[in-house]
Design a protein around this motif. Structure first.
Motif, PDB file in Angstrom:
ATOM      1  N   GLY A 116       0.635  -1.975  -0.156  1.00  0.00           N
ATOM      2  CA  GLY A 116       0.216  -0.047   0.472  1.00  0.00           C
ATOM      3  C   GLY A 116       0.415   1.071   0.021  1.00  0.00           C
ATOM      4  N   HIS A 117       1.878   1.477   0.553  1.00  0.00           N
ATOM      5  CA  HIS A 117       3.089   2.279   0.746  1.00  0.00           C
ATOM      6  C   HIS A 117       3.531   2.621  -0.367  1.00  0.00           C
ATOM      7  N   LEU A 118       4.060   1.272  -1.126  1.00  0.00           N
ATOM      8  CA  LEU A 118       4.728   1.779  -2.128  1.00  0.00           C
ATOM      9  C   LEU A 118       3.621   2.365  -3.411  1.00  0.00           C
ATOM     10  N   ILE A 136      10.406   2.652   4.192  1.00  0.00           N
ATOM     11  CA  ILE A 136      10.926   3.070   4.782  1.00  0.00           C
ATOM     12  C   ILE A 136      10.102   3.729   5.978  1.00  0.00           C
ATOM     13  N   SER A 137       9.196   3.147   6.357  1.00  0.00           N
ATOM     14  CA  SER A 137       8.581   3.617   7.936  1.00  0.00           C
ATOM     15  C   SER A 137       9.129   3.211   8.983  1.00  0.00           C
ATOM     16  N   GLY A 138       8.489   3.582  10.269  1.00  0.00           N
ATOM     17  CA  GLY A 138       8.091   3.005  11.580  1.00  0.00           C
ATOM     18  C   GLY A 138       9.338   2.200  11.751  1.00  0.00           C
ATOM     19  N   GLY A 139       8.705   0.891  10.876  1.00  0.00           N
ATOM     20  CA  GLY A 139       9.485  -1.238  12.226  1.00  0.00           C
ATOM     21  C   GLY A 139       9.382  -1.573  10.664  1.00  0.00           C
ATOM     22  N   ALA A 163      14.759   2.074   9.767  1.00  0.00           N
ATOM     23  CA  ALA A 163      14.760   3.646   9.438  1.00  0.00           C
ATOM     24  C   ALA A 163      14.135   4.559  10.089  1.00  0.00           C
ATOM     25  N   GLY A 164      13.086   4.377  10.473  1.00  0.00           N
ATOM     26  CA  GLY A 164      12.082   5.459  10.967  1.00  0.00           C
ATOM     27  C   GLY A 164      12.322   5.341  13.124  1.00  0.00           C
ATOM     28  N   GLU A 165      12.075   4.334  13.414  1.00  0.00           N
ATOM     29  CA  GLU A 165      13.216   4.069  14.756  1.00  0.00           C
ATOM     30  C   GLU A 165      14.168   4.577  14.588  1.00  0.00           C
ATOM     31  N   CYS A 167      15.445   6.978  14.268  1.00  0.00           N
ATOM     32  CA  CYS A 167      14.861   8.569  13.315  1.00  0.00           C
ATOM     33  C   CYS A 167      14.783   8.694  15.230  1.00  0.00           C
ATOM     34  N   ASP A 168      13.339   7.682  15.148  1.00  0.00           N
ATOM     35  CA  ASP A 168      12.486   7.641  16.507  1.00  0.00           C
ATOM     36  C   ASP A 168      13.811   7.578  17.832  1.00  0.00           C
ATOM     37  N   LYS A 169      14.338   6.919  17.864  1.00  0.00           N
ATOM     38  CA  LYS A 169      14.973   6.337  19.615  1.00  0.00           C
ATOM     39  C   LYS A 169      15.958   8.124  19.725  1.00  0.00           C
ATOM     40  N   GLY A 180       9.596  11.094  16.966  1.00  0.00           N
ATOM     41  CA  GLY A 180      10.477  12.414  17.080  1.00  0.00           C
ATOM     42  C   GLY A 180      10.647  12.497  15.514  1.00  0.00           C
ATOM     43  N   GLY A 181      11.060  11.287  14.501  1.00  0.00           N
ATOM     44  CA  GLY A 181      11.439  11.635  13.261  1.00  0.00           C
ATOM     45  C   GLY A 181      11.096  13.303  12.640  1.00  0.00           C
ATOM     46  N   ALA A 182       9.569  13.423  12.235  1.00  0.00           N
ATOM     47  CA  ALA A 182       9.755  14.631  11.786  1.00  0.00           C
ATOM     48  C   ALA A 182       9.797  15.990  12.692  1.00  0.00           C
ATOM     49  N   LEU A 184      13.033  16.360  14.245  1.00  0.00           N
ATOM     50  CA  LEU A 184      14.239  16.083  13.801  1.00  0.00           C
ATOM     51  C   LEU A 184      14.533  16.258  12.971  1.00  0.00           C
ATOM     52  N   ASP A 185      13.659  16.495  12.162  1.00  0.00           N
ATOM     53  CA  ASP A 185      13.754  16.428  10.389  1.00  0.00           C
ATOM     54  C   ASP A 185      13.364  18.172  10.788  1.00  0.00           C
ATOM     55  N   ALA A 186      12.656  18.590  11.690  1.00  0.00           N
ATOM     56  CA  ALA A 186      12.730  19.785  11.972  1.00  0.00           C
ATOM     57  C   ALA A 186      13.857  20.534  12.038  1.00  0.00           C
ATOM     58  N   GLY A 284       6.467   5.351   2.762  1.00  0.00           N
ATOM     59  CA  GLY A 284       6.245   5.173   4.122  1.00  0.00           C
ATOM     60  C   GLY A 284       6.996   6.224   4.823  1.00  0.00           C
ATOM     61  N   GLY A 285       6.438   6.669   5.916  1.00  0.00           N
ATOM     62  CA  GLY A 285       6.823   7.407   7.234  1.00  0.00           C
ATOM     63  C   GLY A 285       7.438   8.764   6.614  1.00  0.00           C
ATOM     64  N   VAL A 286       8.597   8.350   6.732  1.00  0.00           N
ATOM     65  CA  VAL A 286      10.440   8.010   6.557  1.00  0.00           C
ATOM     66  C   VAL A 286      11.174   9.220   4.706  1.00  0.00           C
ATOM     67  N   ALA A 288       9.292  11.113   4.061  1.00  0.00           N
ATOM     68  CA  ALA A 288       8.801  12.709   4.648  1.00  0.00           C
ATOM     69  C   ALA A 288      10.205  13.160   4.989  1.00  0.00           C
ATOM     70  N   ASN A 289      11.014  12.577   4.949  1.00  0.00           N
ATOM     71  CA  ASN A 289      12.276  13.107   5.667  1.00  0.00           C
ATOM     72  C   ASN A 289      12.451  13.958   4.150  1.00  0.00           C
ATOM     73  N   SER A 290      13.238  15.283   4.529  1.00  0.00           N
ATOM     74  CA  SER A 290      13.772  16.047   3.589  1.00  0.00           C
ATOM     75  C   SER A 290      15.368  16.087   3.046  1.00  0.00           C
ATOM     76  N   CYS A 315       2.604  10.019   2.723  1.00  0.00           N
ATOM     77  CA  CYS A 315       3.719   8.921   3.322  1.00  0.00           C
ATOM     78  C   CYS A 315       3.219   8.724   4.467  1.00  0.00           C
ATOM     79  N   GLY A 316       2.628   8.506   5.793  1.00  0.00           N
ATOM     80  CA  GLY A 316       2.700   8.406   6.876  1.00  0.00           C
ATOM     81  C   GLY A 316       1.437   7.519   6.002  1.00  0.00           C
ATOM     82  N   ASP A 317       0.634   6.163   7.367  1.00  0.00           N
ATOM     83  CA  ASP A 317      -0.115   5.552   7.498  1.00  0.00           C
ATOM     84  C   ASP A 317      -1.679   5.991   7.395  1.00  0.00           C
ATOM     85  N   ASN A 318      -2.203   5.286   6.105  1.00  0.00           N
ATOM     86  CA  ASN A 318      -3.390   6.143   4.990  1.00  0.00           C
ATOM     87  C   ASN A 318      -4.252   5.358   4.888  1.00  0.00           C
TER      88      ASN A 318
HETATM   89  O1  KG4 Z   1       4.158   5.051   7.397  1.00  0.00           O
HETATM   90  P1  KG4 Z   1       4.476   5.412   8.960  1.00  0.00           P
HETATM   91  O2  KG4 Z   1       3.202   6.371   9.023  1.00  0.00           O
HETATM   92  O3  KG4 Z   1       4.191   4.064  10.034  1.00  0.00           O
HETATM   93  C1  KG4 Z   1       4.737   3.187  10.211  1.00  0.00           C
HETATM   94  O4  KG4 Z   1       3.705   1.554   9.484  1.00  0.00           O
HETATM   95  O5  KG4 Z   1       5.983   2.921  10.697  1.00  0.00           O
HETATM   96  O6  KG4 Z   1       5.657   5.666   9.433  1.00  0.00           O
HETATM   97  C2  KG4 Z   1       6.086   6.339  10.520  1.00  0.00           C
HETATM   98  C3  KG4 Z   1       7.551   6.777  10.859  1.00  0.00           C
HETATM   99  C4  KG4 Z   1       7.902   6.897  12.199  1.00  0.00           C
HETATM  100  O7  KG4 Z   1       9.464   6.426  12.734  1.00  0.00           O
HETATM  101  C5  KG4 Z   1       8.281   8.616  11.767  1.00  0.00           C
HETATM  102  O8  KG4 Z   1       8.907   9.587  13.245  1.00  0.00           O
HETATM  103  C6  KG4 Z   1       8.693   8.451  10.549  1.00  0.00           C
HETATM  104  O9  KG4 Z   1       8.048   7.911   9.564  1.00  0.00           O
HETATM  105  N1  KG4 Z   1       8.696  10.008  10.588  1.00  0.00           N
HETATM  106  C7  KG4 Z   1       9.820  11.039  10.014  1.00  0.00           C
HETATM  107  C8  KG4 Z   1       9.215  11.921   9.712  1.00  0.00           C
HETATM  108  N2  KG4 Z   1       7.799  11.975   9.139  1.00  0.00           N
HETATM  109  C9  KG4 Z   1       7.615  11.181  10.061  1.00  0.00           C
HETATM  110  N3  KG4 Z   1      10.645  10.559   9.883  1.00  0.00           N
HETATM  111  C10 KG4 Z   1      12.000  11.378   9.469  1.00  0.00           C
HETATM  112  N4  KG4 Z   1      11.499  12.779   9.013  1.00  0.00           N
HETATM  113  C11 KG4 Z   1      10.517  13.206   8.819  1.00  0.00           C
HETATM  114  N5  KG4 Z   1       9.718  14.173   8.433  1.00  0.00           N
END
Ligand code: KG4
Ligand code: ZN
Length: 357
Positions: A116-118, A136-139, A163-165, A167-169, A180-182, A184-186, A284-286, A288-290, A315-318
């Motif tokens: 779905g993400h792809l 590249i997502s949180g999991g 990768a998301g994990e 960033c979040d950690k 915290g991923g977004a 951290l990006d900011a 995937g969520g990541v 969104a990272n610039s 980019c995030g879950d939807n």
């Molecule tokens: O795809 P997603 O919404 O949920 C999962 O299926 O995991 O991804 C969420 C992940 C989280 O780790 C979040 O911190 C990261 O995406 N994320 C970002 C950014 N926006 C969301 N990581 C880095 N930079 C961002 N701008």
């Protein structure tokens, strides 16, 4: 063909309608604020919230979509995320989808959340096949050879953290709230990256897998050695406190994100040696990272192929992406029986669809 999509794999409850022309309506409720209190997603809390919200959200979706007096007569398929995700959360969506399918005699389709993400990248642009998919997502952190919307092969995956994990950690250890991923990006946007501060982990090999645990450790070490740089605590929302962050932390955030992005690009470039993709998809969520976007833009330009990244809101879950993936499965003549199982993270999604009705 009109497809209802249902997403409940983690902490977003979402529903959407997609037809042959694209998105018709979409609703989403995020639980991020609730889980932020615990510093991460609490599975039991998340599934209870899904169960509480999913019914009212369906009413809101129908109110938005204006499908006439009997919406169920208009819907051709019900697509639901079957995995990977948190099992209790998935079960809420799957049970809801089965009940709707049975009650209204509409075929059911179980969707792989990662596909779905792809495929969300194909909503606004044409995907040219075969494509290299970077998920590249949180999991999850997966590289895919995408032959068609319903034929995708995993070329590589993370052997530990996603990768998301990672960033979040780092964000959490620096004092930022979850996820915290977004943020951290900011912060990174105000910093100057030092390419030598953090490693490009698990790249000195010849495989396509990832391992981000070493980067996480390097990040933890740096933060423990520089406690004075940590994000200042406060009552107001973290976004409002971003200007108070130290320059050292902004620089470290930029360096850390560069390490994540370059690691992803090293493996993606390597994957392109095994086949010639006609486009590059990053989702995937990541995505969104610039920094990640910038580095993949460079890779796509170097290969002279288009880079497709879903719109920021997708980019995030939807559930739009789930309805879209379900639409593709329906076009391929696939559906599932009411025996559809939910598949937790770490287990393979079975190829147990049935052929056209
Ligand atoms: O795809 P997603 O919404 O949920 C999962 O299926 O995991 O991804 C969420 C992940 C989280 O780790 C979040 O911190 C990261 O995406 N994320 C970002 C950014 N926006 C969301 N990581 C880095 N930079 C961002 N701008
Ligand atoms: Zn996701």
């Amino acid at each position: 063909m009109l497809v209802l999509g249902i997403e409940s794999s983690c902490d977003e409850t979402a529903l959407a309608l997609v037809d042959d022309n694209g998105v018709k309506a979409s609703v989403l409720s995020s639980q991020a604020d609730i889980h932020a209190l615990f510093g991460g997603v609490v599975p039991e809390v998340a599934s209870r919230e899904h169960a509480r919200l999913i019914g009212p959200l369906l009413d809101s979706l129908f109110a938005k979509a204006d499908l006439g007096p009997d919406p169920w007569k208009r819907i051709d398929r019900i697509a639901v995320t079957r995995g990977p995700g948190l099992l209790g959360c998935l079960l809420v969506g799957v049970a809801f989808a089965k009940a709707l399918s049975l009650a209204h005699d509409i075929p059911l389709i179980g969707v792989d959340h990662l596909h779905g993400h792809l495929l969300a990248a194909g909503l606004e642009n044409n995907i040219e096949w075969p494509a290299l998919g970077v998920l590249i997502s949180g999991g999850h952190t997966h590289l895919y050879r995408m032959e068609s919307p319903v034929k995708m092969e995993v070329l590589g995956r993370t052997i530990d953290d996603a990768a998301g994990e990672a960033c979040d950690k780092f964000a959490k250890m620096a004092g930022l709230p979850y996820p915290g991923g977004a943020l951290l990006d900011a912060l990174g946007k105000h910093g100057k990256a030092d390419p030598h501060l953090f490693p490009r982990p698990y790249t000195h090999n010849d495989n396509l897998d990832f391992s981000f645990s070493g980067l996480k450790t390097a990040g933890a070490l740096w933060l423990s050695q520089h406690p004075e740089t940590h994000f200042p605590a406060g009552e107001s929302p973290a976004r409002e406190r971003l200007p108070l962050a130290s320059q050292e932390l902004c620089d470290a955030a930029a360096s850390y994100l560069l390490a994540v992005a370059e690691t992803l690009v090293i493996k993606a470039r390597r994957a392109m040696q095994s086949f010639r993709p006609r486009c590059l998809i990053v989702a995937g969520g990541v995505a969104a990272n610039s920094v990640v976007r910038r580095e993949f833009e460079t890779l796509a330009a170097e290969r002279r192929i288009p880079l497709l990244i879903p719109a920021l809101s997708l980019c995030g879950d939807n559930a739009v992406m789930i309805a879209q993936a379900g639409w593709h499965m329906a076009q391929a003549g696939r559906h599932h029986s009411l025996a559809l199982s939910a598949v937790p993270r770490g287990q393979a999604i079975p190829e147990d669809w049935q052929e056209t009705l």
